[in-house]
Scaffold this motif. Sequence first.
Motif, PDB file in Angstrom:
ATOM      1  N   GLY A  73      47.498  24.171  54.966  1.00 45.52           N
ATOM      2  CA  GLY A  73      47.665  25.557  54.047  1.00 45.52           C
ATOM      3  C   GLY A  73      49.088  25.886  53.898  1.00 45.52           C
ATOM      4  N   GLN A  74      49.545  25.304  52.817  1.00 41.91           N
ATOM      5  CA  GLN A  74      51.032  25.335  52.324  1.00 41.91           C
ATOM      6  C   GLN A  74      51.132  26.108  50.898  1.00 41.91           C
ATOM      7  N   ILE A  75      50.514  25.750  49.885  1.00 41.90           N
ATOM      8  CA  ILE A  75      50.443  26.419  48.507  1.00 41.90           C
ATOM      9  C   ILE A  75      49.430  27.586  48.846  1.00 41.90           C
ATOM     10  N   LEU A  76      48.433  27.350  49.676  1.00 43.67           N
ATOM     11  CA  LEU A  76      47.621  28.576  50.074  1.00 43.67           C
ATOM     12  C   LEU A  76      48.450  29.972  50.511  1.00 43.67           C
TER      13      LEU A  76
ATOM     14  N   GLN B 298      41.817  19.416  53.641  1.00 40.85           N
ATOM     15  CA  GLN B 298      41.433  18.045  53.828  1.00 40.85           C
ATOM     16  C   GLN B 298      42.658  17.201  54.620  1.00 40.85           C
ATOM     17  N   LEU B 299      42.349  17.038  55.973  1.00 39.30           N
ATOM     18  CA  LEU B 299      43.343  16.174  56.623  1.00 39.30           C
ATOM     19  C   LEU B 299      42.703  14.805  57.091  1.00 39.30           C
ATOM     20  N   GLY B 300      43.522  13.928  57.254  1.00 44.01           N
ATOM     21  CA  GLY B 300      42.957  12.481  57.690  1.00 44.01           C
ATOM     22  C   GLY B 300      43.360  11.451  56.660  1.00 44.01           C
TER      23      GLY B 300
ATOM     24  N   ARG C  60      40.280  37.610  46.922  1.00 45.01           N
ATOM     25  CA  ARG C  60      39.731  36.902  47.768  1.00 45.01           C
ATOM     26  C   ARG C  60      40.193  35.368  47.649  1.00 45.01           C
ATOM     27  N   VAL C  61      40.893  34.594  48.779  1.00 45.44           N
ATOM     28  CA  VAL C  61      41.229  33.209  48.740  1.00 45.44           C
ATOM     29  C   VAL C  61      40.563  32.516  49.777  1.00 45.44           C
TER      30      VAL C  61
ATOM     31  N   SER D  67      39.680  36.811  37.890  1.00 45.43           N
ATOM     32  CA  SER D  67      38.901  36.137  38.999  1.00 45.43           C
ATOM     33  C   SER D  67      38.578  37.028  40.336  1.00 45.43           C
ATOM     34  N   LYS D  68      37.433  36.929  40.543  1.00 43.49           N
ATOM     35  CA  LYS D  68      37.270  37.632  42.184  1.00 43.49           C
ATOM     36  C   LYS D  68      37.711  36.934  43.130  1.00 43.49           C
ATOM     37  N   GLY D  69      38.166  35.623  43.147  1.00 43.68           N
ATOM     38  CA  GLY D  69      38.474  34.870  43.998  1.00 43.68           C
ATOM     39  C   GLY D  69      39.366  33.545  43.903  1.00 43.68           C
ATOM     40  N   PHE D  70      39.869  32.974  44.638  1.00 42.48           N
ATOM     41  CA  PHE D  70      40.530  31.845  44.368  1.00 42.48           C
ATOM     42  C   PHE D  70      40.283  30.748  45.523  1.00 42.48           C
ATOM     43  N   ILE D  71      39.834  29.477  45.336  1.00 39.54           N
ATOM     44  CA  ILE D  71      39.582  28.501  45.893  1.00 39.54           C
ATOM     45  C   ILE D  71      40.864  27.335  46.056  1.00 39.54           C
ATOM     46  N   VAL D  72      41.738  27.418  47.075  1.00 38.56           N
ATOM     47  CA  VAL D  72      42.967  26.702  47.137  1.00 38.56           C
ATOM     48  C   VAL D  72      42.705  25.155  47.742  1.00 38.56           C
TER      49      VAL D  72
END
Lengths: 338, 186
Positions: A296-299, A316-318, A310-311, A285-290
């Motif tokens: 941002g906790q598991i991030l 999403q809050l709310g 690259r991450v 993977s060139k990168g991850f999308i968390v």
Amino acid sequence: MSRRLPEVGGVYIQMEDELASLVVVIGASQAGAKAMTATSGPGFSLMMEQLGLAIMTETPCVLVNVMRGGPSTGQPTKASQGDVMQAKWGAHGDYEIIALAPSSPQEFFDYTIEAFNLSETYRVPVIVLADERVAHMREKVVIPPEDEIKVVSRKKPSVPPEEYLPYGSEELIPPMACLGEGYRVHITGLTHNEKGYPDMSGDVHSKLIWRICNKIRSNAEKIWRYKVIGSERPEATIVVYGSAYRSAIRAFKEARREGLSVALLKIETVWPFPEKPLLDLSETSKGFIVVEMNTGQILREVQRVAGSSRVEFVSQLGGDLPDPRGILTKIRRVLDHA
Amino acid sequence: MSRAEVVIAGFGGQGIMLAGYILGYAATIYDRKNAVQMESYGPEARGGAAKTELIISTEEIDYPIVEEPDILVVMSQEAYTRYHSKVKSNGTLIIDEDLVDLTPPPPPGVSVYKVPATRIAEALGRRIVANMVMLGALCAITKVVSPKAMEEAIKSRVPKGTEELNIKAFRAGYDFAIRLMRGEVD
């Protein structure tokens, strides 16, 4: 549960507050029952002291936490994933924990059974880390016949009562005698020796803490639950857990329809964090999308494990589920920079 | 239709949530499809407003949130005002004509069906079963769930002793909608 449990030979107790609820669960478990409690938001914070007691006394039990917006009273009836780090670090002191994150009513059912099995196997409280979206979701649930459900119970001592030492075993997970079974049992939240009696010496503490950590750490690969969906050698990988998965899988399908090289890592045991699949995926993977419903906790776990990759982060809050379109945008961004 | 998004909205006490639950129950348990129902609480559930969202599909349902309803059932003016503009352009709008006035008009292309659900329910003796009348109409118009599955679901999910009345209401709504589609009533 208050209606159903008595119908099937169980006991339901309404306690005066969250502190008492988890204490009673610990007592019930020490007396040999399988016991659980459920809470949300501030209730989870209130249970932290008792969670520590369950960890220290190695009491199998299950705690359901339906995550909502916080801190404090926050957003009752709205979803979040803000308690992931609290589940891991919320009680004081060093320990390891197991937490499972369901993304559907079916998984909620399956993971609760699994949580009991894991708690009995490892003598550790197990947290079912759900959120409001999955808790207020109604969907088909298939309940297998009772004899097809795997049920694990704690290991009992094989020695006679006069030879039993509650924590004297050389094993990482000591066999557990319950109250009233004829064995001498001493239970305390204080650092304790092999008899279960308080002992403040440094080496006793060190040995105890390393053991309650290592019983999880050295078995982590057996405990991990996750699914890798999609390309074997993806250029971008979505990392997600809990009900946010329902948004991520939509974005994943859209991305595949566009011909993008993408995979999805669905984390089912957020604790212990499944490092291996992430390490494997980071090779291609060139990168991850968390994707998380927090800031941002598991991030941080992904950044820790995937190091130089690259991450990108979709926060999403709310109270709503993440918008799949926002996830798709981040997938494209990772691939554009590849 | 492989994925149908349904919104049922009205005010508290009309049995909106139960109607959604029965629809989803019929789809999953008796028609062997997949369905997901999301209940929302919070500000939109207070002040008398009630709404339930469902997705019914022959395939696995990934994202459980209704984006653009294919089917909107409204039983209050407030619900109409709030949701009418969100219906898909070739979608279906079913209203209780005594409770909802179509102003402002629905988006062009939307098929509108006016069902006097509360009036039909009152003629059966209990206005409380207006939700079942609406389910009957929804079933006949959209065919998203089979009438047999709906009747089985109603029988198993409504309070004991009220099955017959609820089934009667469902059938009254179903029959009315059939006549409406044939142009026998307006």
